[in-house]
Design a protein around this motif. Structure first.
Motif, PDB file in Angstrom:
ATOM      1  N   GLN A 185      35.187  35.610  22.635  1.00 24.11           N
ATOM      2  CA  GLN A 185      35.300  36.587  23.718  1.00 24.11           C
ATOM      3  C   GLN A 185      35.800  35.954  25.013  1.00 24.11           C
ATOM      4  O   GLN A 185      36.708  36.480  25.653  1.00 24.11           O
ATOM      5  CB  GLN A 185      33.964  37.281  23.962  1.00 24.11           C
ATOM      6  CG  GLN A 185      34.045  38.336  25.044  1.00 24.11           C
ATOM      7  CD  GLN A 185      32.774  39.160  25.126  1.00 24.11           C
ATOM      8  OE1 GLN A 185      32.000  39.232  24.183  1.00 24.11           O
ATOM      9  NE2 GLN A 185      32.567  39.791  26.261  1.00 24.11           N
ATOM     10  N   HIS A 186      35.228  34.846  25.408  1.00 24.15           N
ATOM     11  CA  HIS A 186      35.649  34.202  26.658  1.00 24.15           C
ATOM     12  C   HIS A 186      37.126  33.834  26.595  1.00 24.15           C
ATOM     13  O   HIS A 186      37.870  34.052  27.548  1.00 24.15           O
ATOM     14  CB  HIS A 186      34.808  32.963  26.955  1.00 24.15           C
ATOM     15  CG  HIS A 186      35.143  32.337  28.281  1.00 24.15           C
ATOM     16  ND1 HIS A 186      36.113  31.367  28.421  1.00 24.15           N
ATOM     17  CD2 HIS A 186      34.672  32.572  29.520  1.00 24.15           C
ATOM     18  CE1 HIS A 186      36.220  31.033  29.691  1.00 24.15           C
ATOM     19  NE2 HIS A 186      35.346  31.745  30.382  1.00 24.15           N
ATOM     20  N   PHE A 187      37.569  33.271  25.475  1.00 24.02           N
ATOM     21  CA  PHE A 187      38.970  32.879  25.333  1.00 24.02           C
ATOM     22  C   PHE A 187      39.905  34.075  25.510  1.00 24.02           C
ATOM     23  O   PHE A 187      40.828  34.037  26.327  1.00 24.02           O
ATOM     24  CB  PHE A 187      39.215  32.217  23.967  1.00 24.02           C
ATOM     25  CG  PHE A 187      40.676  31.981  23.681  1.00 24.02           C
ATOM     26  CD1 PHE A 187      41.378  30.996  24.357  1.00 24.02           C
ATOM     27  CD2 PHE A 187      41.337  32.751  22.743  1.00 24.02           C
ATOM     28  CE1 PHE A 187      42.727  30.782  24.100  1.00 24.02           C
ATOM     29  CE2 PHE A 187      42.681  32.540  22.481  1.00 24.02           C
ATOM     30  CZ  PHE A 187      43.377  31.553  23.162  1.00 24.02           C
ATOM     31  N   TYR A 188      39.682  35.147  24.749  1.00 20.08           N
ATOM     32  CA  TYR A 188      40.612  36.275  24.806  1.00 20.08           C
ATOM     33  C   TYR A 188      40.485  37.092  26.093  1.00 20.08           C
ATOM     34  O   TYR A 188      41.495  37.498  26.663  1.00 20.08           O
ATOM     35  CB  TYR A 188      40.443  37.171  23.580  1.00 20.08           C
ATOM     36  CG  TYR A 188      41.098  36.584  22.358  1.00 20.08           C
ATOM     37  CD1 TYR A 188      42.484  36.523  22.252  1.00 20.08           C
ATOM     38  CD2 TYR A 188      40.349  36.059  21.313  1.00 20.08           C
ATOM     39  CE1 TYR A 188      43.102  35.970  21.149  1.00 20.08           C
ATOM     40  CE2 TYR A 188      40.956  35.505  20.200  1.00 20.08           C
ATOM     41  CZ  TYR A 188      42.338  35.469  20.126  1.00 20.08           C
ATOM     42  OH  TYR A 188      42.941  34.908  19.023  1.00 20.08           O
ATOM     43  N   LEU A 189      39.260  37.323  26.562  1.00 25.11           N
ATOM     44  CA  LEU A 189      39.084  38.178  27.732  1.00 25.11           C
ATOM     45  C   LEU A 189      39.318  37.427  29.036  1.00 25.11           C
ATOM     46  O   LEU A 189      40.027  37.919  29.915  1.00 25.11           O
ATOM     47  CB  LEU A 189      37.696  38.813  27.733  1.00 25.11           C
ATOM     48  CG  LEU A 189      37.366  39.692  26.520  1.00 25.11           C
ATOM     49  CD1 LEU A 189      36.010  40.345  26.708  1.00 25.11           C
ATOM     50  CD2 LEU A 189      38.437  40.741  26.263  1.00 25.11           C
ATOM     51  N   ARG A 190      38.731  36.280  29.198  1.00 25.48           N
ATOM     52  CA  ARG A 190      38.847  35.543  30.465  1.00 25.48           C
ATOM     53  C   ARG A 190      40.116  34.701  30.530  1.00 25.48           C
ATOM     54  O   ARG A 190      40.849  34.741  31.490  1.00 25.48           O
ATOM     55  CB  ARG A 190      37.635  34.636  30.660  1.00 25.48           C
ATOM     56  CG  ARG A 190      36.325  35.367  30.636  1.00 25.48           C
ATOM     57  CD  ARG A 190      36.014  35.936  31.960  1.00 25.48           C
ATOM     58  NE  ARG A 190      34.668  36.503  31.881  1.00 25.48           N
ATOM     59  CZ  ARG A 190      34.193  37.303  32.771  1.00 25.48           C
ATOM     60  NH1 ARG A 190      34.901  37.621  33.818  1.00 25.48           N
ATOM     61  NH2 ARG A 190      32.982  37.795  32.631  1.00 25.48           N
ATOM     62  N   THR A 191      40.354  33.925  29.500  1.00 26.21           N
ATOM     63  CA  THR A 191      41.466  32.984  29.534  1.00 26.21           C
ATOM     64  C   THR A 191      42.812  33.669  29.334  1.00 26.21           C
ATOM     65  O   THR A 191      43.774  33.363  30.045  1.00 26.21           O
ATOM     66  CB  THR A 191      41.276  31.887  28.458  1.00 26.21           C
ATOM     67  OG1 THR A 191      40.003  31.272  28.670  1.00 26.21           O
ATOM     68  CG2 THR A 191      42.360  30.845  28.535  1.00 26.21           C
ATOM     69  N   CYS A 192      42.884  34.597  28.365  1.00 26.87           N
ATOM     70  CA  CYS A 192      44.170  35.213  28.024  1.00 26.87           C
ATOM     71  C   CYS A 192      44.408  36.555  28.700  1.00 26.87           C
ATOM     72  O   CYS A 192      45.518  37.076  28.645  1.00 26.87           O
ATOM     73  CB  CYS A 192      44.289  35.363  26.516  1.00 26.87           C
ATOM     74  SG  CYS A 192      44.310  33.774  25.651  1.00 26.87           S
ATOM     75  N   GLY A 193      43.390  37.137  29.315  1.00 22.09           N
ATOM     76  CA  GLY A 193      43.583  38.352  30.093  1.00 22.09           C
ATOM     77  C   GLY A 193      43.479  39.669  29.346  1.00 22.09           C
ATOM     78  O   GLY A 193      43.848  40.721  29.886  1.00 22.09           O
ATOM     79  N   PHE A 194      42.962  39.669  28.122  1.00 17.46           N
ATOM     80  CA  PHE A 194      42.736  40.931  27.417  1.00 17.46           C
ATOM     81  C   PHE A 194      41.547  41.633  28.054  1.00 17.46           C
ATOM     82  O   PHE A 194      40.697  40.998  28.671  1.00 17.46           O
ATOM     83  CB  PHE A 194      42.445  40.677  25.930  1.00 17.46           C
ATOM     84  CG  PHE A 194      43.661  40.309  25.132  1.00 17.46           C
ATOM     85  CD1 PHE A 194      44.369  41.277  24.432  1.00 17.46           C
ATOM     86  CD2 PHE A 194      44.092  39.001  25.073  1.00 17.46           C
ATOM     87  CE1 PHE A 194      45.489  40.942  23.699  1.00 17.46           C
ATOM     88  CE2 PHE A 194      45.213  38.645  24.339  1.00 17.46           C
ATOM     89  CZ  PHE A 194      45.914  39.628  23.649  1.00 17.46           C
ATOM     90  N   ARG A 195      41.475  42.931  27.909  1.00 14.87           N
ATOM     91  CA  ARG A 195      40.303  43.663  28.386  1.00 14.87           C
ATOM     92  C   ARG A 195      39.536  44.170  27.170  1.00 14.87           C
ATOM     93  O   ARG A 195      40.132  44.425  26.117  1.00 14.87           O
ATOM     94  CB  ARG A 195      40.701  44.809  29.302  1.00 14.87           C
ATOM     95  CG  ARG A 195      41.503  45.875  28.625  1.00 14.87           C
ATOM     96  CD  ARG A 195      41.846  47.001  29.572  1.00 14.87           C
ATOM     97  NE  ARG A 195      42.626  47.981  28.825  1.00 14.87           N
ATOM     98  CZ  ARG A 195      43.106  49.070  29.339  1.00 14.87           C
ATOM     99  NH1 ARG A 195      42.908  49.345  30.596  1.00 14.87           N
ATOM    100  NH2 ARG A 195      43.796  49.907  28.595  1.00 14.87           N
ATOM    101  N   PRO A 196      38.232  44.315  27.294  1.00 16.62           N
ATOM    102  CA  PRO A 196      37.447  44.768  26.143  1.00 16.62           C
ATOM    103  C   PRO A 196      37.709  46.242  25.841  1.00 16.62           C
ATOM    104  O   PRO A 196      37.887  47.053  26.755  1.00 16.62           O
ATOM    105  CB  PRO A 196      35.994  44.549  26.591  1.00 16.62           C
ATOM    106  CG  PRO A 196      36.044  44.520  28.076  1.00 16.62           C
ATOM    107  CD  PRO A 196      37.406  44.034  28.462  1.00 16.62           C
TER     108      PRO A 196
END
Length: 134
Positions: free
Chosen positions: A113-124
């Motif tokens: 979750q941290h990688f995709y949401l925080r690092t890569c900028g995806f939203r949940p």
């Protein structure tokens, strides 16, 4: 560390299968038909190479319209946490945008979750999943 990103590189099934086995703890003797699958079904794919060796990968599948789907993201375990995954995901997003896609979707396990949401900028977003081979 110098990493070269290559879009739609000539895929070696043995090399890509070995990367996936290292990244996900699979059997390195199992070789998947990556090149055929990608040619037939992918919008694009990105490889990360270090000294000519494949160390990162991501595929972008799509619906032929505005939606693209990030799948098969893999980074060699020895290079995880060193921005290789971030680089291939961001390059994939740019390729999808350049192809005219409006949305890029990704499903991931909770520990990513941290990688995709925080690092890569995806939203949940809510999503669903059915296991078809049980």
């Amino acid at each position: 560390m110098t990493i070269e990103l290559v879009v739609r590189f000539a895929v070696d099934d043995v090399e890509l299968s070995a990367l996936h086995a290292r990244a996900f703890g699979g059997d390195p003797a199992v070789v998947a038909p990556w090149a055929r699958r990608l040619d037939e079904h992918a919008l694009t794919w990105i490889g990360a190479f270090q000294d000519g060796r494949l160390v990162g990968f991501v595929q972008v599948a799509w619906d032929g319209g505005p939606h693209a789907f990030l799948i098969d993201t893999a980074v060699d375990p020895g290079l995880q946490g060193r921005s290789v995954g971030t680089a291939v995901v961001k390059a994939a997003a740019e390729e999808a945008r350049a192809a005219g896609c409006e949305w890029l979707h990704v499903d991931f396990e909770p520990h990513l979750q941290h990688f995709y949401l925080r690092t890569c900028g995806f939203r949940p977003t809510p999503a669903g999943l059915i296991h078809l081979t049980s």
